[in-house]
Enzyme design. Sequence first.
Site, PDB file in Angstrom:
ATOM      1  N   ASN A   8       0.878  -1.167   0.000  1.00 25.08           N
ATOM      2  CA  ASN A   8       0.000   0.000   0.000  1.00 25.08           C
ATOM      3  C   ASN A   8       0.917   1.219   0.000  1.00 25.08           C
ATOM      4  OD1 ASN A   8      -1.824   2.010   0.467  1.00 25.08           O
ATOM      5  ND2 ASN A   8      -2.757   1.075   2.276  1.00 25.08           N
ATOM      6  N   ARG A  92      -2.558  -2.268  -3.442  1.00 23.46           N
ATOM      7  CA  ARG A  92      -3.793  -1.506  -3.203  1.00 23.46           C
ATOM      8  C   ARG A  92      -3.748  -0.268  -4.090  1.00 23.46           C
ATOM      9  NH1 ARG A  92      -5.948   1.633   2.186  1.00 23.46           N
ATOM     10  NH2 ARG A  92      -7.992   2.051   1.323  1.00 23.46           N
ATOM     11  N   HIS A 181     -12.928   2.381  -0.005  1.00 23.47           N
ATOM     12  CA  HIS A 181     -12.953   1.317   1.020  1.00 23.47           C
ATOM     13  C   HIS A 181     -13.695   0.086   0.500  1.00 23.47           C
ATOM     14  CE1 HIS A 181     -12.748   4.518   4.468  1.00 23.47           C
ATOM     15  NE2 HIS A 181     -11.522   4.113   4.161  1.00 23.47           N
ATOM     16  N   GLY A 211     -10.280   7.149   8.255  1.00 24.94           N
ATOM     17  CA  GLY A 211     -11.240   7.456   7.194  1.00 24.94           C
ATOM     18  C   GLY A 211     -12.496   6.663   7.502  1.00 24.94           C
ATOM     19  N   ARG A 240     -11.121  14.478   8.275  1.00 20.27           N
ATOM     20  CA  ARG A 240     -11.855  14.949   7.084  1.00 20.27           C
ATOM     21  C   ARG A 240     -13.267  15.364   7.459  1.00 20.27           C
ATOM     22  NH1 ARG A 240     -10.789   9.752   3.476  1.00 20.27           N
ATOM     23  NH2 ARG A 240      -8.868   9.296   4.594  1.00 20.27           N
ATOM     24  N   ARG A 283      -9.592   7.056  21.108  1.00 24.51           N
ATOM     25  CA  ARG A 283      -9.202   6.774  22.495  1.00 24.51           C
ATOM     26  C   ARG A 283      -8.940   8.089  23.221  1.00 24.51           C
ATOM     27  NH1 ARG A 283      -5.312   2.334  19.977  1.00 24.51           N
ATOM     28  NH2 ARG A 283      -5.405   3.958  18.433  1.00 24.51           N
ATOM     29  N   VAL A 330     -12.293   2.200  14.669  1.00 26.85           N
ATOM     30  CA  VAL A 330     -13.330   2.713  15.571  1.00 26.85           C
ATOM     31  C   VAL A 330     -14.483   1.712  15.661  1.00 26.85           C
ATOM     32  CG1 VAL A 330     -14.993   4.587  15.937  1.00 26.85           C
ATOM     33  CG2 VAL A 330     -12.707   5.116  15.031  1.00 26.85           C
ATOM     34  N   ASN A 333     -13.552  -1.343  17.795  1.00 29.75           N
ATOM     35  CA  ASN A 333     -13.089  -1.176  19.188  1.00 29.75           C
ATOM     36  C   ASN A 333     -13.910  -0.229  20.047  1.00 29.75           C
ATOM     37  OD1 ASN A 333     -10.505  -2.762  19.123  1.00 29.75           O
ATOM     38  ND2 ASN A 333     -10.144  -1.357  17.420  1.00 29.75           N
ATOM     39  N   GLU A 383      -8.134  -5.835   4.983  1.00 37.48           N
ATOM     40  CA  GLU A 383      -8.014  -5.500   3.559  1.00 37.48           C
ATOM     41  C   GLU A 383      -6.807  -6.187   2.926  1.00 37.48           C
ATOM     42  OE1 GLU A 383      -8.653  -1.527   5.117  1.00 37.48           O
ATOM     43  OE2 GLU A 383      -9.449  -0.973   3.161  1.00 37.48           O
TER      44      GLU A 383
HETATM   45  P1  ADP Z   1      -7.164   3.796   8.953  1.00 32.33           P
HETATM   46  O1  ADP Z   1      -8.301   4.551   8.357  1.00 32.33           O
HETATM   47  O2  ADP Z   1      -5.953   4.643   9.206  1.00 32.33           O
HETATM   48  O3  ADP Z   1      -6.889   2.449   8.329  1.00 32.33           O
HETATM   49  P2  ADP Z   1      -8.022   2.254  11.262  1.00 32.33           P
HETATM   50  O4  ADP Z   1      -9.142   1.487  10.707  1.00 32.33           O
HETATM   51  O5  ADP Z   1      -6.781   1.542  11.654  1.00 32.33           O
HETATM   52  O6  ADP Z   1      -7.679   3.527  10.404  1.00 32.33           O
HETATM   53  O7  ADP Z   1      -8.576   3.038  12.553  1.00 32.33           O
HETATM   54  C1  ADP Z   1      -7.741   3.844  13.305  1.00 32.33           C
HETATM   55  C2  ADP Z   1      -8.578   4.547  14.359  1.00 32.33           C
HETATM   56  O8  ADP Z   1      -9.288   3.573  15.147  1.00 32.33           O
HETATM   57  C3  ADP Z   1      -7.761   5.321  15.389  1.00 32.33           C
HETATM   58  O9  ADP Z   1      -7.471   6.610  14.927  1.00 32.33           O
HETATM   59  C4  ADP Z   1      -8.705   5.354  16.568  1.00 32.33           C
HETATM   60  O10 ADP Z   1      -9.570   6.464  16.418  1.00 32.33           O
HETATM   61  C5  ADP Z   1      -9.543   4.103  16.446  1.00 32.33           C
HETATM   62  N1  ADP Z   1      -9.201   3.080  17.428  1.00 32.33           N
HETATM   63  C6  ADP Z   1      -8.259   2.146  17.367  1.00 32.33           C
HETATM   64  N2  ADP Z   1      -8.251   1.388  18.501  1.00 32.33           N
HETATM   65  C7  ADP Z   1      -9.221   1.880  19.297  1.00 32.33           C
HETATM   66  C8  ADP Z   1      -9.722   1.539  20.591  1.00 32.33           C
HETATM   67  N3  ADP Z   1      -9.229   0.533  21.294  1.00 32.33           N
HETATM   68  N4  ADP Z   1     -10.753   2.264  21.072  1.00 32.33           N
HETATM   69  C9  ADP Z   1     -11.277   3.285  20.374  1.00 32.33           C
HETATM   70  N5  ADP Z   1     -10.853   3.650  19.137  1.00 32.33           N
HETATM   71  C10 ADP Z   1      -9.847   2.965  18.609  1.00 32.33           C
END
Ligand code: ADP
Length: 396
Positions: A8, A92, A181, A211, A240, A283, A330, A333, A383
């Site tokens: 990527n 990707r 996505h 994103g 964004r 977080r 998000v 988690n 992905e």
């Molecule tokens: P990207 O779009 O960069 O691929 P991800 O899908 O990896 O992003 O998501 C990253 C985001 O997920 C972080 O910026 C954070 O906001 C959220 N995140 C990751 N772990 C947790 C957690 N344990 N609790 C809450 N939010 C989380």
Amino acid sequence: MSLVLVLNSGSSSIKFQLVDPDQHATDEPFASGLVEQIGETEGTITLKHAGEKHTIKAPIPDHATGLDLSFKLMGEHGCGPLDVDLVAVGHRLVHGGILFSKPEIITDEILEMVRDLIPLAPLHNPANIQGVEVARELLPDIPHIGVFDTGFFHAMPPAAALYAINAEVAAENGVRRYGFHGTSHEYVSHKVHELMESDHINQITLHLGNGASCAAIKAGQPIDTSMGMTPLAGLVMGTRSGDIDPGIVFHLHRTAGMSIDEIDSLLNKQSGVKGISGVNDFRELRAKIDDGDQDAWLAYNVYIHQLRRYIGSYMITLGNVDAITFTAGVGENATFVRADALAGLEMYGIKIDEERNNQPNTGPRLISTDDSRIKVWVVPTNEELAIARYAKKLAS
Ligand code: ADP
């Protein structure tokens, strides 16, 4: 073990993974890593393999050096691409325009077509292309496969794909909704087909990462999605803005004297949850809310408000909904986001089970109650694994 190298490639970074396409979704990849600060005086390469993490710092003037050094680092630690049974390289690729509906074996001709799409994705496609060129040079005898972020949404109905702007101008300039996505929405929606033992279901998939995007999917076919011609549209994201009144752009240009580049950067990098609260990680946002920070609370409410608007609108678009699926950082988690996104919707057949919702993120799981008419799922996205599977299939 046959492995696929998944790349990527961004403007100043390259993420890489060596993946066994037959592995379980929740297994660690065979190796993974990141090249950062390409083009700066000192860059960093990190590699994770066999439970260990290795980091080197070196000048990385360009993508070619970044990938070359990564391969050497991998070689030193027993996972060099030339030392393993590498069957394909999966790339990707962000924008496939209306040209690409499915993954493709990358030939010179295909690469030229991706190059022609640069005006639609001026930030992403050039970096993607650079990654492909460099990887093809370093690994000339391995098939390279391109997987497009837009591919899954290629056949969306015209009513969802077209914007109500002058048709001639739109057609001349490729202005339409492409969606992004796609690999993730397709991957998690298929997983839900398996979990519900039917591919004739209507579902809303919510990819909530840094994103964020959502999609309305009818029997496996997307019929709407929140991202548009670019990945700036739709849901409120980490940095964004998501959907805004397009008139704001004219206003900021004419009245505030901001240049187009400044507005572009404002909406892509200094907006969203971060623009209102100062942080984009959920977080940190949660910690600030717990500390009584009003801006964080406001940012969160704007985020949830927009998310619920999309969920509501897709329920009408689909007519009947069988499943709602959360994924990405998000979505997988942040239990509080899931609870608030679907709170008070019992009359629409949506009931979250608190205990199920609070389980740790260990794999695909149901978080609705047994009597919830609409099933609510959390499905960790992967992905890279999806790209590896496509790549292996096309390469064999
Ligand atoms: P990207 O779009 O960069 O691929 P991800 O899908 O990896 O992003 O998501 C990253 C985001 O997920 C972080 O910026 C954070 O906001 C959220 N995140 C990751 N772990 C947790 C957690 N344990 N609790 C809450 N939010 C989380």
